[in-house]
Design a protein around this motif. Structure first.
Motif, PDB file in Angstrom:
ATOM      1  N   LYS A 195      10.870   8.464   8.055  1.00 12.78           N
ATOM      2  CA  LYS A 195      10.286   9.313   7.021  1.00 12.78           C
ATOM      3  C   LYS A 195      11.364   9.678   6.001  1.00 12.78           C
ATOM      4  N   ALA A 196      10.940  10.064   4.813  1.00 19.01           N
ATOM      5  CA  ALA A 196      11.892  10.508   3.792  1.00 19.01           C
ATOM      6  C   ALA A 196      12.695  11.689   4.325  1.00 19.01           C
ATOM      7  N   GLY A 197      14.012  11.607   4.193  1.00 17.29           N
ATOM      8  CA  GLY A 197      14.879  12.677   4.667  1.00 17.29           C
ATOM      9  C   GLY A 197      15.324  12.524   6.108  1.00 17.29           C
ATOM     10  N   GLU A 198      14.803  11.504   6.806  1.00 16.70           N
ATOM     11  CA  GLU A 198      15.195  11.289   8.202  1.00 16.70           C
ATOM     12  C   GLU A 198      16.584  10.664   8.274  1.00 16.70           C
ATOM     13  N   GLY A 222       0.767  -1.238   0.000  1.00 16.16           N
ATOM     14  CA  GLY A 222       0.000   0.000   0.000  1.00 16.16           C
ATOM     15  C   GLY A 222       0.797   1.286   0.000  1.00 16.16           C
ATOM     16  N   THR A 223       2.111   1.243  -0.184  1.00 14.51           N
ATOM     17  CA  THR A 223       2.870   2.492  -0.227  1.00 14.51           C
ATOM     18  C   THR A 223       3.075   2.921  -1.678  1.00 14.51           C
ATOM     19  N   GLY A 224       3.481   4.144  -1.871  1.00 13.91           N
ATOM     20  CA  GLY A 224       3.612   4.675  -3.232  1.00 13.91           C
ATOM     21  C   GLY A 224       5.025   4.745  -3.750  1.00 13.91           C
ATOM     22  N   PHE A 225       5.884   3.831  -3.327  1.00 12.12           N
ATOM     23  CA  PHE A 225       7.293   3.888  -3.733  1.00 12.12           C
ATOM     24  C   PHE A 225       7.447   3.773  -5.243  1.00 12.12           C
ATOM     25  N   ALA A 226       6.655   2.911  -5.883  1.00  8.57           N
ATOM     26  CA  ALA A 226       6.784   2.675  -7.325  1.00  8.57           C
ATOM     27  C   ALA A 226       6.565   3.948  -8.130  1.00  8.57           C
ATOM     28  N   ALA A 227       5.759   4.856  -7.610  1.00  5.69           N
ATOM     29  CA  ALA A 227       5.470   6.107  -8.324  1.00  5.69           C
ATOM     30  C   ALA A 227       6.577   7.142  -8.159  1.00  5.69           C
ATOM     31  N   VAL A 230      15.555   7.615   1.797  1.00  5.22           N
ATOM     32  CA  VAL A 230      15.092   8.289   0.583  1.00  5.22           C
ATOM     33  C   VAL A 230      13.568   8.305   0.483  1.00  5.22           C
ATOM     34  N   TYR A 231      12.907   7.472   1.333  1.00  3.16           N
ATOM     35  CA  TYR A 231      11.443   7.411   1.291  1.00  3.16           C
ATOM     36  C   TYR A 231      10.940   6.824   2.609  1.00  3.16           C
ATOM     37  N   ASP A 232       9.656   7.049   2.884  1.00  2.00           N
ATOM     38  CA  ASP A 232       9.058   6.506   4.112  1.00  2.00           C
ATOM     39  C   ASP A 232       9.184   4.983   4.116  1.00  2.00           C
ATOM     40  N   GLY A 233       9.411   4.423   5.289  1.00  2.00           N
ATOM     41  CA  GLY A 233       9.495   2.970   5.364  1.00  2.00           C
ATOM     42  C   GLY A 233       9.767   2.475   6.764  1.00  2.00           C
TER      43      GLY A 233
END
Length: 403
Positions: A364-367, A271-276, A319-322
């Motif tokens: 989070k992205a940038g953390e 359900g995350t939007g990493f592919a986009a 680089v992205y939420d995870g």
């Protein structure tokens, strides 16, 4: 009759028929043997002109076999040496990482102590100024009190024109006395505070000195480990064979990473939007890309990620939420972090000096998740970065939008 009726010719070569046949056969055999021997000799001579002799061939075969055996031994030794060198490099990397993990909190504590000492120095300066002012006030009050005592309290009271005036004078004199007592009390309190603050300053300064000494020792040990590693890497760069063997050894770590990702796929979130985010992801660290995705030189293993070269200490950022799913030491890679971004998309951060997260943490992205280090075959600060979809390596440059 003793003789035949037909007289025989008088010829020396005249012999009975059987004897002649036998003699002729003998001659044929002799001539054949002589001819065959001559022919063999001729062939042997001609053959020796075209090819080495049997003994020479045997000697050459022996030399070739010996050379093959030496080469096999050399390969075995170079493989063993490569494994030993890689183990030693890995050992030095772990030693450096452990030292760095001690240095980081020591430096933080040193910064805190330095700030505390600076505050203590400021407070001591303020207390000294306050005490000096109090001393001046108390000194003047003591002079005034002495003069008042010379005149006498009773004389002042009796000099009053009326009972009301006497009461006012009495109240005023009591207020002066109480004020003087308060000034003296505050002075003594400030003196005690000053002594306490000075003792605290001395203790903090002593602690800072000890901390600085320990930091210097740790930094010296760190530099020693790095120097040893640098020398080893310089030595092996002269041996292409050993370098190749080391890179082959590193494939074992790559295989470990592949199996790890294989097991992590099963628990990957959805359900995350990493592919986009293809072409839109921020870089994990500021630095120059040193080697590119898929690069293979000679017998070197193909790179499944990119390497950022960094001039100094730098923060490593997600680089992205995870979710952090793996934080372990991997031979040749150093401290390694794997972040699950959902739908079997993973980012891998290796050569990390200090890890700032633990398994299960949400980021989070940038953390900031760690600091860049210098593990593996690198002697400078760097970050190795990969993007995987399951076990498949993706080109980070396309996802980070680097052209």
């Amino acid at each position: 009759m003793l003789f035949n009726s037909r007289p025989e010719q008088n010829n020396l070569f005249c012999v009975p028929d059987n004897s002649l046949r036998i003699f002729l056969i003998f001659l044929v055999i002799v001539f054949s043997l002589v001819f065959m021997s001559s022919s063999a000799e001729c062939k042997s001579t001609k053959s020796s002109d075209r090819h080495p002799g049997t003994e020479h061939i045997k000697t050459r075969l022996s030399e070739v076999k010996k050379h093959i055996q030496e080469k096999k031994k050399e390969i075995r030794l170079s493989k063993k040496k490569a494994s030993e060198i890689l183990n030693e490099i890995d050992k030095l990397d772990q030693q450096s990482s452990q030292i760095q993990s001690k240095i980081t909190p020591l430096e933080a504590k040193k910064t805190q102590l330095t700030s505390t000492i600076a505050s203590a120095q400021k407070e001591i300066t303020s207390l000294n100024a306050g005490i000096a002012a109090k001393k001046n006030i108390i000194s003047k009050r003591l002079v005034a009190t002495f003069k008042l005592q010379q005149i006498g309290y009773m004389k002042i009271l009796l000099a009053s024109g009326s009972p009301v005036d006497m009461e006012k004078r009495y109240t005023f004199m009591n207020d002066i006395i109480r004020h003087d007592e308060l000034e003296i009390s505050e002075y003594l309190t400030q003196e005690n505070d000053l002594v306490a603050e000075q003792n605290n300053y001395i203790a903090q300064k002593s602690q800072l000195d000890a901390l600085t000494s320990e930091l210097n020792a740790q930094n010296k040990a760190l530099q020693s480990a790095k120097s040893q590693k640098k020398k080893m890497l310089e030595d092996i760069r002269h041996s292409t064979e050993i370098t190749r063997k080391i890179l082959v050894e590193l494939q074992n770590s790559e295989e470990t990473l592949r199996h790890t990702l294989q097991s992590l796929e099963e628990s990957s979130e959805t359900g995350t939007g990493f592919a986009a985010m293809r072409g839109k992801l921020p870089v994990p660290v500021k630095g120059k890309i040193d080697n590119i995705f898929g690069k293979t030189t000679g017998s070197m293993i193909s790179s499944k990620g990119i390497l950022f070269k960094i001039k100094s200490d730098a923060d490593v950022k997600a680089v992205y939420d995870g979710r952090i799913v793996w934080t372990e030491w991997l031979k040749g890679y150093g401290n390694t972090i794997i972040v699950d971004h959902g739908n079997r998309y993973f980012t891998i951060y290796a050569h990390v000096g200090d890890i700032g997260v633990k398994v299960g943490d949400r980021v989070k992205a940038g953390e900031i998740i760690g600091q860049a280090g210098d593990a593996g075959l690198d002697t400078e600060k760097s970050l190795y970065f990969e993007i995987r979809h399951g076990e498949t390596a993706l080109n980070p440059e396309q996802w980070l939008g680097i052209r």
